[in-house]
Write an enzyme that holds these catalytic residues in place. Structure first.
Site, short mmCIF file in Angstrom:
data_model
loop_
_atom_site.label_atom_id
_atom_site.label_comp_id
_atom_site.label_asym_id
_atom_site.label_seq_id
_atom_site.Cartn_x
_atom_site.Cartn_y
_atom_site.Cartn_z
CE LYS A 10 -106.35 11.25 11.18
NZ LYS A 10 -105.79 12.35 12.21
CG ASP A 140 -109.61 9.38 12.38
OD1 ASP A 140 -110.33 10.50 12.17
OD2 ASP A 140 -108.92 9.29 13.00
P1 ATP Z 1 -105.79 8.52 15.38
O1 ATP Z 1 -105.17 9.49 14.56
O2 ATP Z 1 -107.12 8.02 14.64
O3 ATP Z 1 -106.36 9.12 16.55
P2 ATP Z 1 -103.48 7.43 15.96
O4 ATP Z 1 -102.86 7.31 14.86
O5 ATP Z 1 -103.32 8.39 17.15
O6 ATP Z 1 -105.13 7.27 15.65
P3 ATP Z 1 -103.43 4.46 16.25
O7 ATP Z 1 -102.15 4.28 15.51
O8 ATP Z 1 -104.71 4.27 15.50
O9 ATP Z 1 -103.38 5.70 16.64
O10 ATP Z 1 -103.48 3.62 17.58
C1 ATP Z 1 -104.17 3.78 18.67
C2 ATP Z 1 -104.19 2.69 19.42
O11 ATP Z 1 -104.91 1.55 19.01
C3 ATP Z 1 -102.84 1.88 19.80
O12 ATP Z 1 -102.24 2.64 20.88
C4 ATP Z 1 -103.18 0.67 19.77
O13 ATP Z 1 -103.42 0.00 21.18
C5 ATP Z 1 -104.55 0.31 19.39
N1 ATP Z 1 -104.48 -0.46 18.07
C6 ATP Z 1 -105.46 -1.70 17.79
N2 ATP Z 1 -105.19 -2.06 16.69
C7 ATP Z 1 -104.25 -1.27 15.98
C8 ATP Z 1 -103.51 -1.58 14.61
N3 ATP Z 1 -103.85 -2.55 13.93
N4 ATP Z 1 -102.52 -0.77 14.56
C9 ATP Z 1 -102.32 0.44 15.52
N5 ATP Z 1 -102.72 0.51 16.75
C10 ATP Z 1 -103.89 -0.51 16.99
#
Ligand code: ATP
Length: 301
Positions: A10, A140
């Site tokens: 997203k 989200d």
């Molecule tokens: P958001 O935009 O919702 O804040 P994000 O894109 O910044 O999320 P994510 O990629 O969702 O961040 O990852 C956040 C943390 O979640 C990672 O640092 C990781 O340790 C943990 N995590 C747990 N499961 C997963 C997964 N399946 N894929 C990615 N990260 C994961």
């Protein structure tokens, strides 16, 4: 027997953030769009619960938890508990969505896992129940189920689908180094102690979206977390300026960053911007269109 479910990254076209609440959450008025960068979650029948991950070249495998901390397993356990059955199955997660990049990659995986378990276990969970479980997994996650373009309120978990007549071209530049979402919100609090209780409304963005005109949308893009993110990572400001000089209509930090997304006027515009940014030394430059569907089955049971 197995099933594969796809879930999209997203971006936030509008991210209005209000003053932090007593429960520690920030009230949001946001407009999400699902774009064509995907993770695929395959689930096969098995006696116990397991997970393997495969990541694209641009992702550090060590950044994705392999054990119980992975949100895919948390989603499976939560749905199993709701349905009163054991959580079983072998998950294979294929990640293309940048990790900790502000593109809700973990949330996408959680949404895909809910759909995969629901179908493979033949639960036929009501949509409202699935959305409520999704909200317990993360703010989200409900949007990752719904996809398309949608408004999010509350903590972002109260999702309302929007009509979006446009087909928008995006270039996304992830960062090798993640940026912690709590750190960016904490910096927002420090920079904006006067933030309004009611988050800035997305009305202008919604009006621009309805025109289907890229230039109108570019002018209306808004992210209250951009200033704190750039304050913590000044290189993101340089990246935005560079992408705009390479032809993008507008660059914007995605959510809490550090991924930066660029809205372009066409497929050619996106290609030119992507080539320009690659030429400027950015090793990973992704091109995608939006909106795309929320978590959906691509290989049925
Ligand atoms: P958001 O935009 O919702 O804040 P994000 O894109 O910044 O999320 P994510 O990629 O969702 O961040 O990852 C956040 C943390 O979640 C990672 O640092 C990781 O340790 C943990 N995590 C747990 N499961 C997963 C997964 N399946 N894929 C990615 N990260 C994961």
């Amino acid at each position: 027997m197995s099933i594969t479910v796809r879930a999209a990254a997203k971006i936030n076209l509008h991210l209005g953030v209000g003053r932090v609440r007593d429960d520690g959450f920030h009230p949001l008025d946001t407009v999400y769009q699902a774009i064509g960068i995907h993770d695929d979650i395959a689930l096969s029948l098995a006696d116990d619960l397991s997970l393997t991950t495969h990541v694209a070249d641009h992702i550090d495998p060590a950044a994705v938890p392999s054990g119980a901390d992975n949100i895919v397993l948390r989603a499976a356990r939560l749905l199993a508990e709701h349905a009163g059955r054991p959580a079983t199955g072998a998950f294979e997660v294929r990640k293309d969505i940048p990790v900790a990049g502000g593109m809700a990659g973990g949330s996408a995986d959680a949404a895909a896992a809910l759909v995969a378990c629901d179908r493979l276990w033949d639960l036929q969970t009501f949509d409202d129940d699935l959305l409520a479980l999704a909200a317990r997994l993360g703010s989200d996650v409900p949007f990752s189920l719904v996809g398309g373009t949608a408004r999010g309120r509350g903590r972002g978990e109260v999702v309302e689908a929007l009509a979006d007549p446009g087909s928008w071209w995006w270039v996304a530049v992830p960062s090798a180094e993640g940026l912690s979402t709590p750190a960016v919100y904490a910096h927002f609090d420090a920079l904006r102690p006067d933030a309004p209780e009611v988050p800035p409304s997305s009305d202008e963005l919604l009006a621009a979206l309805a025109t289907g005109e890229p230039l109108r949308l570019a002018r209306a893009l808004h992210n209250d977390l951009q200033e704190p993110a750039i304050d913590l990572r000044p290189d993101l400001g340089d990246l935005i300026a560079r992408g705009e000089s390479e032809g993008a209509l507008r660059g914007l930090v995605s959510g809490s960053g550090p991924t930066v997304v660029f809205l372009c006027d066409s497929a050619d515009g996106a290609r030119e911007t992507a080539l320009g940014l690659a030429g400027a030394g950015h090793e990973v430059v992704l091109t995608a269109t939006g909106p795309v569907a929320g978590a959906h089955v691509v290989v049925p049971v």
